[in-house]
Design a protein around this motif. Structure first.
Motif, mmCIF file in Angstrom:
data_model
loop_
_atom_site.group_PDB
_atom_site.id
_atom_site.type_symbol
_atom_site.label_atom_id
_atom_site.label_comp_id
_atom_site.label_asym_id
_atom_site.label_seq_id
_atom_site.Cartn_x
_atom_site.Cartn_y
_atom_site.Cartn_z
ATOM 1 N N ILE A 13 0.795 -1.222 -0.067
ATOM 2 C CA ILE A 13 -0.043 0.091 -0.080
ATOM 3 C C ILE A 13 0.936 1.120 -0.184
ATOM 4 C CG2 ILE A 13 -1.745 1.146 1.256
ATOM 5 C CD1 ILE A 13 -2.576 -1.592 2.639
ATOM 6 N N SER A 14 0.990 1.875 -1.114
ATOM 7 C CA SER A 14 1.921 3.159 -1.334
ATOM 8 C C SER A 14 1.435 3.971 -2.349
ATOM 9 C CB SER A 14 3.202 2.325 -1.784
ATOM 10 O OG SER A 14 4.170 3.289 -2.200
ATOM 11 N N ASP A 15 1.949 4.997 -2.253
ATOM 12 C CA ASP A 15 1.867 6.247 -3.301
ATOM 13 C C ASP A 15 2.563 5.925 -4.857
ATOM 14 O OD1 ASP A 15 4.264 6.514 -2.323
ATOM 15 O OD2 ASP A 15 3.882 8.719 -2.230
ATOM 16 N N HIS A 16 3.400 4.827 -4.669
ATOM 17 C CA HIS A 16 4.073 4.290 -5.918
ATOM 18 C C HIS A 16 3.825 2.946 -6.071
ATOM 19 C CE1 HIS A 16 7.000 4.480 -9.347
ATOM 20 N NE2 HIS A 16 7.449 3.544 -8.508
ATOM 21 N N LEU A 17 3.223 2.369 -7.039
ATOM 22 C CA LEU A 17 3.145 1.027 -7.058
ATOM 23 C C LEU A 17 4.264 0.505 -8.019
ATOM 24 C CD1 LEU A 17 -0.644 0.632 -7.639
ATOM 25 C CD2 LEU A 17 0.690 0.418 -5.563
ATOM 26 N N PRO A 18 4.682 -0.780 -7.879
ATOM 27 C CA PRO A 18 5.778 -1.405 -8.745
ATOM 28 C C PRO A 18 4.973 -1.788 -10.192
ATOM 29 C CG PRO A 18 5.530 -2.758 -6.906
ATOM 30 C CD PRO A 18 4.536 -1.649 -6.879
ATOM 31 N N ASP A 19 5.862 -2.116 -11.268
ATOM 32 C CA ASP A 19 5.211 -2.511 -12.617
ATOM 33 C C ASP A 19 4.270 -3.660 -12.376
ATOM 34 O OD1 ASP A 19 5.586 -1.711 -15.551
ATOM 35 O OD2 ASP A 19 5.915 -4.005 -15.437
ATOM 36 N N VAL A 20 3.358 -3.805 -13.436
ATOM 37 C CA VAL A 20 2.309 -4.903 -13.299
ATOM 38 C C VAL A 20 3.317 -6.318 -13.695
ATOM 39 C CG1 VAL A 20 0.488 -5.810 -14.530
ATOM 40 C CG2 VAL A 20 0.644 -3.610 -14.176
ATOM 41 N N VAL A 51 -14.508 12.913 -15.014
ATOM 42 C CA VAL A 51 -13.707 12.564 -13.934
ATOM 43 C C VAL A 51 -12.392 13.134 -14.264
ATOM 44 C CG1 VAL A 51 -12.373 11.026 -12.400
ATOM 45 C CG2 VAL A 51 -14.960 10.305 -13.075
ATOM 46 N N THR A 52 -11.735 13.948 -13.362
ATOM 47 C CA THR A 52 -10.382 14.689 -13.530
ATOM 48 C C THR A 52 -9.268 13.768 -13.017
ATOM 49 O OG1 THR A 52 -10.690 16.073 -11.913
ATOM 50 C CG2 THR A 52 -11.430 16.791 -14.281
ATOM 51 N N GLY A 53 -9.826 12.856 -12.061
ATOM 52 C CA GLY A 53 -8.836 12.146 -11.128
ATOM 53 C C GLY A 53 -9.430 11.742 -9.966
ATOM 54 N N LEU A 54 -8.520 10.866 -9.256
ATOM 55 C CA LEU A 54 -9.140 10.307 -8.030
ATOM 56 C C LEU A 54 -7.884 10.523 -7.054
ATOM 57 C CD1 LEU A 54 -10.056 6.699 -9.089
ATOM 58 C CD2 LEU A 54 -11.553 8.552 -8.839
ATOM 59 N N TYR A 55 -8.558 10.488 -5.494
ATOM 60 C CA TYR A 55 -7.324 10.493 -4.509
ATOM 61 C C TYR A 55 -7.728 9.363 -3.359
ATOM 62 C CZ TYR A 55 -4.688 12.191 -0.505
ATOM 63 O OH TYR A 55 -3.945 12.130 0.673
ATOM 64 N N TYR A 56 -6.912 8.473 -3.275
ATOM 65 C CA TYR A 56 -7.174 7.422 -2.409
ATOM 66 C C TYR A 56 -6.383 7.962 -0.856
ATOM 67 C CZ TYR A 56 -8.472 4.639 -6.097
ATOM 68 O OH TYR A 56 -9.255 4.077 -7.074
ATOM 69 N N ASP A 57 -6.970 7.679 0.150
ATOM 70 C CA ASP A 57 -6.565 7.737 1.640
ATOM 71 C C ASP A 57 -6.886 6.596 2.249
ATOM 72 O OD1 ASP A 57 -5.319 9.032 3.808
ATOM 73 O OD2 ASP A 57 -7.153 10.399 4.229
ATOM 74 N N CYS A 58 -6.160 6.276 3.576
ATOM 75 C CA CYS A 58 -6.047 5.165 3.903
ATOM 76 C C CYS A 58 -5.638 5.106 5.314
ATOM 77 C CB CYS A 58 -5.690 3.886 3.263
ATOM 78 S SG CYS A 58 -3.916 3.475 3.119
ATOM 79 N N TYR A 59 -5.985 4.494 6.438
ATOM 80 C CA TYR A 59 -5.209 3.749 7.622
ATOM 81 C C TYR A 59 -4.272 2.723 7.104
ATOM 82 C CZ TYR A 59 -4.886 2.585 12.454
ATOM 83 O OH TYR A 59 -4.430 2.192 13.772
ATOM 84 N N PHE A 86 -1.508 -4.960 -4.747
ATOM 85 C CA PHE A 86 -0.947 -3.607 -4.590
ATOM 86 C C PHE A 86 -2.057 -2.171 -4.524
ATOM 87 C CE2 PHE A 86 2.625 -5.150 -7.180
ATOM 88 C CZ PHE A 86 3.298 -6.026 -6.238
ATOM 89 N N HIS A 87 -2.153 -1.633 -3.938
ATOM 90 C CA HIS A 87 -3.139 -0.635 -3.657
ATOM 91 C C HIS A 87 -2.543 1.040 -3.690
ATOM 92 C CE1 HIS A 87 -6.734 1.740 -3.335
ATOM 93 N NE2 HIS A 87 -7.524 0.625 -3.593
ATOM 94 N N LYS A 88 -2.725 1.997 -4.494
ATOM 95 C CA LYS A 88 -2.117 3.162 -4.400
ATOM 96 C C LYS A 88 -3.007 3.955 -3.351
ATOM 97 C CE LYS A 88 -0.856 6.908 -7.646
ATOM 98 N NZ LYS A 88 -0.041 7.261 -6.863
ATOM 99 N N THR A 89 -1.860 4.770 -2.737
ATOM 100 C CA THR A 89 -2.547 5.756 -2.167
ATOM 101 C C THR A 89 -2.190 7.129 -2.554
ATOM 102 O OG1 THR A 89 -0.529 6.004 -0.739
ATOM 103 C CG2 THR A 89 -2.504 4.588 0.178
ATOM 104 N N GLY A 90 -2.820 8.282 -2.271
ATOM 105 C CA GLY A 90 -2.650 9.771 -2.919
ATOM 106 C C GLY A 90 -3.221 9.621 -4.179
ATOM 107 N N ASP A 91 -2.719 10.831 -4.837
ATOM 108 C CA ASP A 91 -3.428 11.022 -6.115
ATOM 109 C C ASP A 91 -3.291 9.969 -7.303
ATOM 110 O OD1 ASP A 91 -4.078 13.801 -5.908
ATOM 111 O OD2 ASP A 91 -2.227 14.201 -5.924
ATOM 112 N N ALA A 92 -4.254 9.807 -8.273
ATOM 113 C CA ALA A 92 -4.430 8.734 -9.141
ATOM 114 C C ALA A 92 -5.111 9.377 -10.649
ATOM 115 C CB ALA A 92 -5.118 7.430 -8.664
ATOM 116 N N PRO A 93 -4.455 10.056 -11.292
ATOM 117 C CA PRO A 93 -5.029 10.653 -12.477
ATOM 118 C C PRO A 93 -5.475 9.805 -13.463
ATOM 119 C CG PRO A 93 -2.476 11.078 -12.145
ATOM 120 C CD PRO A 93 -2.870 10.078 -11.150
ATOM 121 N N VAL A 94 -6.389 10.054 -14.387
ATOM 122 C CA VAL A 94 -6.883 9.336 -15.359
ATOM 123 C C VAL A 94 -6.033 8.679 -15.853
ATOM 124 C CG1 VAL A 94 -8.271 9.469 -17.574
ATOM 125 C CG2 VAL A 94 -9.168 11.017 -15.443
ATOM 126 N N GLY A 95 -6.325 7.263 -16.275
ATOM 127 C CA GLY A 95 -5.440 6.318 -17.068
ATOM 128 C C GLY A 95 -4.452 5.905 -16.053
#
Length: 154
Positions: A13-20, A51-59, A86-95
């Motif tokens: 769980i991170s703001d940067h995910l590894p490659d698929v 939609v212009t983007g998403l943002y993920y927050d978490c505990y 793997f789950h992203k946190t923070g900003d997730a722009p379109v695509g």
């Protein structure tokens, strides 16, 4: 960033995910004839709005524990060999990819069924919250919580 990595399980769980491809490589095993990789991307629309983007927050600490519990259950239920979440946190722009799962088993049906259950349950059970950003407004996604409360209220 929160991470758990064993011989059979990898959760990040991170703001940067590894490659698929890293997820796919991790779950490969000589006894497995089936690997299913699922990616969730930010799409450019929802309910007729742009939609212009998403943002993920978490505990993060709790999300890691809940993800491990969930993957342990699904791995046992479907007799999977290896699993990645793997789950992203923070900003997730379109695509952009915000979720990657990879599961392996000797045959295809268990990984396909397990992927479906995993995606449905993680949306309901993990303490990860999604903010949808539209052209003219921003909304926190709470539909799962609302649906659960309304079902128990009846």
């Amino acid at each position: 960033m929160q991470e758990l990595k064993t011989e059979t399980l990898w959760i990040l769980i991170s703001d940067h995910l590894p490659d698929v491809s890293e997820a796919g490589t991790f779950v490969e095993h000589p006894e497995c004839g089936a690997v299913n990789i699922f990616t969730g991307l930010t799409r450019n629309h929802h309910d007729g709005k742009t939609v212009t983007g998403l943002y993920y927050d978490c505990y993060e600490e709790m999300a890691l524990k809940e993800a491990q519990k969930l993957l342990d259950e699904i791995t046992q239920k479907y007799k999977l060999s290896k699993a990645v979440l793997f789950h992203k946190t923070g900003d997730a722009p379109v695509g952009e990819i915000s979720l990657i799962t990879a599961l392996s088993a000797p045959h295809r049906k268990p990984v396909l069924d397990a992927t479906d259950e995993l995606i449905n349950r993680l949306k309901e059970e993990l303490p990860i919250w999604k903010r949808e950003e539209f052209e003219d407004e921003t909304l926190w996604k709470e539909e799962q919580i609302i649906r659960k409360e309304s079902k128990t209220a009846n």
